[in-house]
Enzyme design. Sequence first.
Site, mmCIF file in Angstrom:
data_model
loop_
_atom_site.group_PDB
_atom_site.id
_atom_site.type_symbol
_atom_site.label_atom_id
_atom_site.label_comp_id
_atom_site.label_asym_id
_atom_site.label_seq_id
_atom_site.Cartn_x
_atom_site.Cartn_y
_atom_site.Cartn_z
ATOM 1 N N ASP A 84 1.148 19.646 -19.004
ATOM 2 C CA ASP A 84 1.909 18.968 -20.060
ATOM 3 C C ASP A 84 1.412 17.541 -20.194
ATOM 4 O O ASP A 84 0.656 17.061 -19.348
ATOM 5 C CB ASP A 84 3.418 19.035 -19.818
ATOM 6 N N ASP A 86 2.002 13.425 -21.181
ATOM 7 C CA ASP A 86 2.873 12.273 -21.327
ATOM 8 C C ASP A 86 2.077 11.150 -21.973
ATOM 9 O O ASP A 86 0.982 10.830 -21.529
ATOM 10 C CB ASP A 86 3.384 11.822 -19.947
ATOM 11 N N ASP A 165 5.717 5.896 -10.247
ATOM 12 C CA ASP A 165 5.982 6.203 -8.839
ATOM 13 C C ASP A 165 4.745 6.063 -7.944
ATOM 14 O O ASP A 165 4.684 5.193 -7.087
ATOM 15 C CB ASP A 165 6.683 7.563 -8.676
HETATM 16 P P1 ATP Z 1 3.761 17.149 -13.423
HETATM 17 O O1 ATP Z 1 4.087 17.059 -14.898
HETATM 18 O O2 ATP Z 1 2.455 17.741 -13.084
HETATM 19 O O3 ATP Z 1 4.871 17.681 -12.614
HETATM 20 P P2 ATP Z 1 3.786 14.294 -13.646
HETATM 21 O O4 ATP Z 1 3.202 13.255 -12.740
HETATM 22 O O5 ATP Z 1 3.258 14.338 -15.027
HETATM 23 O O6 ATP Z 1 3.611 15.645 -12.894
HETATM 24 P P3 ATP Z 1 6.358 13.929 -14.834
HETATM 25 O O7 ATP Z 1 7.694 14.202 -14.266
HETATM 26 O O8 ATP Z 1 5.893 14.672 -16.016
HETATM 27 O O9 ATP Z 1 5.339 14.081 -13.632
HETATM 28 O O10 ATP Z 1 6.331 12.364 -15.131
HETATM 29 C C1 ATP Z 1 5.297 11.748 -15.870
HETATM 30 C C2 ATP Z 1 4.962 10.396 -15.280
HETATM 31 O O11 ATP Z 1 6.098 9.539 -15.362
HETATM 32 C C3 ATP Z 1 4.602 10.414 -13.808
HETATM 33 O O12 ATP Z 1 3.258 10.708 -13.611
HETATM 34 C C4 ATP Z 1 4.943 9.007 -13.393
HETATM 35 O O13 ATP Z 1 3.954 8.099 -13.776
HETATM 36 C C5 ATP Z 1 6.189 8.726 -14.208
HETATM 37 N N1 ATP Z 1 7.408 9.096 -13.474
HETATM 38 C C6 ATP Z 1 8.075 10.278 -13.537
HETATM 39 N N2 ATP Z 1 9.139 10.283 -12.752
HETATM 40 C C7 ATP Z 1 9.189 9.078 -12.171
HETATM 41 C C8 ATP Z 1 10.078 8.446 -11.251
HETATM 42 N N3 ATP Z 1 11.132 9.100 -10.763
HETATM 43 N N4 ATP Z 1 9.809 7.170 -10.887
HETATM 44 C C9 ATP Z 1 8.754 6.514 -11.374
HETATM 45 N N5 ATP Z 1 7.874 7.058 -12.223
HETATM 46 C C10 ATP Z 1 8.085 8.304 -12.626
HETATM 47 MG MG MG Z 2 3.980 15.503 -16.635
#
Ligand code: ATP
Ligand code: MG
Length: 468
Positions: A84, A86, A165
Amino acid sequence: MFKGFTRFLQSPGAHLRSLFGPEEAAAGGRTGPRIIPRSDHPVSRQHFSEPALKVLYRLHNAGFEAFLVGGCIRDSLLGRMPKDFDVATDATPEQVRELFRNSRIIGRRFRIVHVRFGREVIEVTTFRGTHGDDHGDHIAQRSEEGLLLRDNVWGNIQEDALRRDFTVNALYYSIADFSIHDFTDGVHDIESRTLRLIGDPETRYREDPVRMLRAVRFAAKLDFHLAPATEAPIETLAPLLLQIPPARLFDEILKLFMAGHGVATFRLLRHYGLFAMLFPETDEALAELPWAEPLIEAALASTDQRIHEERPVTPAFLFAALLWGPAQQRQAALEADGMPPIPAQQAAAQQVISRQLQHISIPKRFSLPMRDIWELQQRLPKRGGKRAIQTREHPRFRAAYDFLLLREAAGELEPGLGDWWTAFQQGDDHERQRLLDKAGGDAGPANGRGRRRRPRKRRRRNAPPNSS
Ligand code: ATP
Ligand code: MG
């Protein structure tokens, strides 16, 4: 790994010096990002979905900054196909909303825009400023424990990077020139397969304790290790998870256990003392019932395998396995108090679920089939008359049968009944009849509770405590 990227990784220092000069390149001394040009990294627009590119280009053409960030860049750098996307931008949610008819603003604690293209949703977030700064508008709020209640202070890209994070999640891909902007040495951490929280770990976990779960999730999924300082506070801070709303934890549980790395995730959660904060009664049962751990691991392993084979999976089955230990313990206690098995099972299920709901909300569409799977465990041994045929027709039979096999494999039950049902499903009419004759009365061979004959006459039914 890709050729250009490998070259870059082998000489990142040289690259930095050429861009920023030696002082700025020194750890911590850099003021801007390390910018990795397209020629030096392997991330290509071909890795991105059409909708993701559409969103980036429309923002860019409207004069805004637009970057892909987070998991999609991390995964592309690791040679994995992102799942996905972002997008981070300097456009406010309202400005994004105006550019895309198919969009809506969601969230309060964290306002973002969802832009929908058929089944795909692109998440667009506005650059956040660093909290702690008083911007005068008080949109960032903290609780007394340091929990971040709202986080809607806009900022620039650098501030945005610092409030993400992990360093590996703070890499930005620019649609303007296809370069990657690295503010936190995330590329190095990708290279050494390290998960490192940005900033002071304890503060960051207190702001959002779910980051502890995210650490474990990414470690399991990516096969990364946690940097020592990122790892150290987890055991002590684990109880902070008790503050997180059950609905958010449910979403997180799905990501933890339904992403193809459930077994590894489960082990890490237990290792860090996080599992007990999510499933306290299960955690106790794990210490007392020798079959509970193999049962849960087998359920997770079969879920992982199905996900890798792209076969459907349901959280109901997993929750059935996760909560079966406490449900069995409670049922045994009620039966010891004189309650007959069927009402005892219903009451136990009710109690275990309502206790669990205080931690993790399980929507009815999963808890009801989970209870069916449990109830069928009592029906599977009873195959006399038309019972086997009726049980076979139950919509949840297949899941209940799979569950029975796991119970046998985990050593909770002696094997036998599972084989009978396997043969019954595979056999022709003649074979089925033979099996039915063999099964005879109510109790079949080795159903785990012995060949206990129950009186034909029903006992007067005590009202189960959950019947109100
Ligand atoms: P995946 O989608 O593969 O599970 P992701 O890293 O893209 O992993 P998401 O939950 O989609 O995770 O979040 C997108 C981005 O937003 C993260 O990569 C991070 O930079 C930020 N993020 C998400 N959750 C948090 C949090 N709890 N605290 C700080 N930053 C966050
Ligand atoms: Mg993501």
